[in-house]
Design a protein around this motif. Structure first.
Motif, mmCIF file in Angstrom:
data_model
loop_
_atom_site.group_PDB
_atom_site.id
_atom_site.type_symbol
_atom_site.label_atom_id
_atom_site.label_comp_id
_atom_site.label_asym_id
_atom_site.label_seq_id
_atom_site.Cartn_x
_atom_site.Cartn_y
_atom_site.Cartn_z
ATOM 1 N N TYR A 199 0.816 -1.216 0.000
ATOM 2 C CA TYR A 199 0.000 0.000 0.000
ATOM 3 C C TYR A 199 0.850 1.268 0.000
ATOM 4 C CZ TYR A 199 -3.930 -3.078 0.638
ATOM 5 O OH TYR A 199 -4.865 -4.074 0.459
ATOM 6 N N HIS A 200 2.168 1.144 0.190
ATOM 7 C CA HIS A 200 3.068 2.284 0.054
ATOM 8 C C HIS A 200 3.376 2.561 -1.415
ATOM 9 C CE1 HIS A 200 3.885 2.917 4.284
ATOM 10 N NE2 HIS A 200 3.966 1.602 4.418
ATOM 11 N N PHE A 201 3.074 1.599 -2.286
ATOM 12 C CA PHE A 201 3.399 1.720 -3.700
ATOM 13 C C PHE A 201 2.189 1.845 -4.617
ATOM 14 C CE2 PHE A 201 6.815 -0.696 -1.676
ATOM 15 C CZ PHE A 201 7.900 0.106 -1.997
ATOM 16 N N THR A 202 1.035 1.386 -4.179
ATOM 17 C CA THR A 202 -0.136 1.383 -5.060
ATOM 18 C C THR A 202 -1.430 1.484 -4.264
ATOM 19 O OG1 THR A 202 -1.293 0.154 -6.804
ATOM 20 C CG2 THR A 202 -0.257 -1.161 -5.080
ATOM 21 N N ASP A 203 -2.458 2.015 -4.893
ATOM 22 C CA ASP A 203 -3.789 2.066 -4.292
ATOM 23 C C ASP A 203 -4.637 0.882 -4.726
ATOM 24 O OD1 ASP A 203 -3.391 4.479 -2.957
ATOM 25 O OD2 ASP A 203 -3.906 5.632 -4.744
ATOM 26 N N HIS A 263 -9.773 1.747 -1.025
ATOM 27 C CA HIS A 263 -10.374 3.091 -1.042
ATOM 28 C C HIS A 263 -11.675 3.125 -1.839
ATOM 29 C CE1 HIS A 263 -6.766 4.603 0.820
ATOM 30 N NE2 HIS A 263 -6.046 4.031 -0.125
ATOM 31 N N PHE A 264 -12.059 1.978 -2.413
ATOM 32 C CA PHE A 264 -13.299 1.840 -3.194
ATOM 33 C C PHE A 264 -13.330 2.834 -4.359
ATOM 34 C CE2 PHE A 264 -14.487 1.772 1.452
ATOM 35 C CZ PHE A 264 -14.096 0.468 1.656
ATOM 36 N N ALA A 265 -12.182 3.050 -4.990
ATOM 37 C CA ALA A 265 -12.074 4.058 -6.037
ATOM 38 C C ALA A 265 -11.987 3.492 -7.452
ATOM 39 C CB ALA A 265 -10.838 4.928 -5.774
ATOM 40 N N PHE A 266 -11.593 2.240 -7.603
ATOM 41 C CA PHE A 266 -11.314 1.715 -8.937
ATOM 42 C C PHE A 266 -12.193 0.546 -9.368
ATOM 43 C CE2 PHE A 266 -7.351 3.475 -7.219
ATOM 44 C CZ PHE A 266 -7.112 4.463 -8.163
ATOM 45 N N ALA A 301 -17.294 -4.139 3.009
ATOM 46 C CA ALA A 301 -17.613 -5.559 3.146
ATOM 47 C C ALA A 301 -16.957 -6.406 2.054
ATOM 48 C CB ALA A 301 -19.119 -5.767 3.118
ATOM 49 N N LYS A 302 -16.713 -5.800 0.880
ATOM 50 C CA LYS A 302 -16.118 -6.525 -0.247
ATOM 51 C C LYS A 302 -15.149 -5.589 -0.974
ATOM 52 C CE LYS A 302 -17.162 -9.458 -4.130
ATOM 53 N NZ LYS A 302 -18.154 -9.966 -5.057
ATOM 54 N N PRO A 303 -13.935 -5.416 -0.396
ATOM 55 C CA PRO A 303 -12.998 -4.440 -0.946
ATOM 56 C C PRO A 303 -12.141 -4.942 -2.108
ATOM 57 C CG PRO A 303 -12.081 -5.385 1.020
ATOM 58 C CD PRO A 303 -13.454 -5.987 0.847
ATOM 59 N N GLY A 304 -12.588 -5.967 -2.802
ATOM 60 C CA GLY A 304 -11.800 -6.462 -3.914
ATOM 61 C C GLY A 304 -12.493 -7.565 -4.683
ATOM 62 N N LEU A 305 -11.736 -8.148 -5.615
ATOM 63 C CA LEU A 305 -12.239 -9.237 -6.450
ATOM 64 C C LEU A 305 -11.250 -10.398 -6.429
ATOM 65 C CD1 LEU A 305 -13.273 -7.382 -9.743
ATOM 66 C CD2 LEU A 305 -14.807 -8.356 -8.036
#
Length: 98
Positions: free
Chosen positions: A48-52, A68-71, A78-82
């Motif tokens: 997380y120091h290198f990418t969001d 950050h729920f931005a992309f 509850a589901k911060p990714g895939l």
């Protein structure tokens, strides 16, 4: 797809337990396992120091985190990714989202 990239590689494959634990940001699930990477609480969190939008491929899966729920469409606390299974050896091809 977002611009410059940093690639790190190793030949280990995640176990089902590894996938579960990596989604637990900041929790100490590896403290009692002295030979495990990340046992000091840093491990994957350092990305997380290198990418969001950290992502990785392990075995048949592509995993993307968007804390950050931005992309990622539909990303939330509850589901911060895939986690996408991009190849199903039993079926001989891609299988879609999990």
């Amino acid at each position: 797809w977002q611009g410059p990239a940093l690639l790190a590689w190793n030949d280990a494959t995640f176990s089902p337990s590894d996938f579960k634990n990596i989604a637990k940001i900041g929790q100490d699930s590896k403290v009692s396992k002295p030979s495990t990477a990340g046992r000091f609480g840093l491990g994957f969190n350092a990305v997380y120091h290198f990418t969001d939008l950290p992502s990785f491929v392990s075995g048949e899966h592509l995993v993307l985190f968007d804390p950050h729920f931005a992309f990622l469409p539909g990303a939330s606390a509850a589901k911060p990714g895939l986690k996408i299974k991009f190849h199903d050896a039993a079926k001989g091809g891609a299988s879609g989202l999990l």
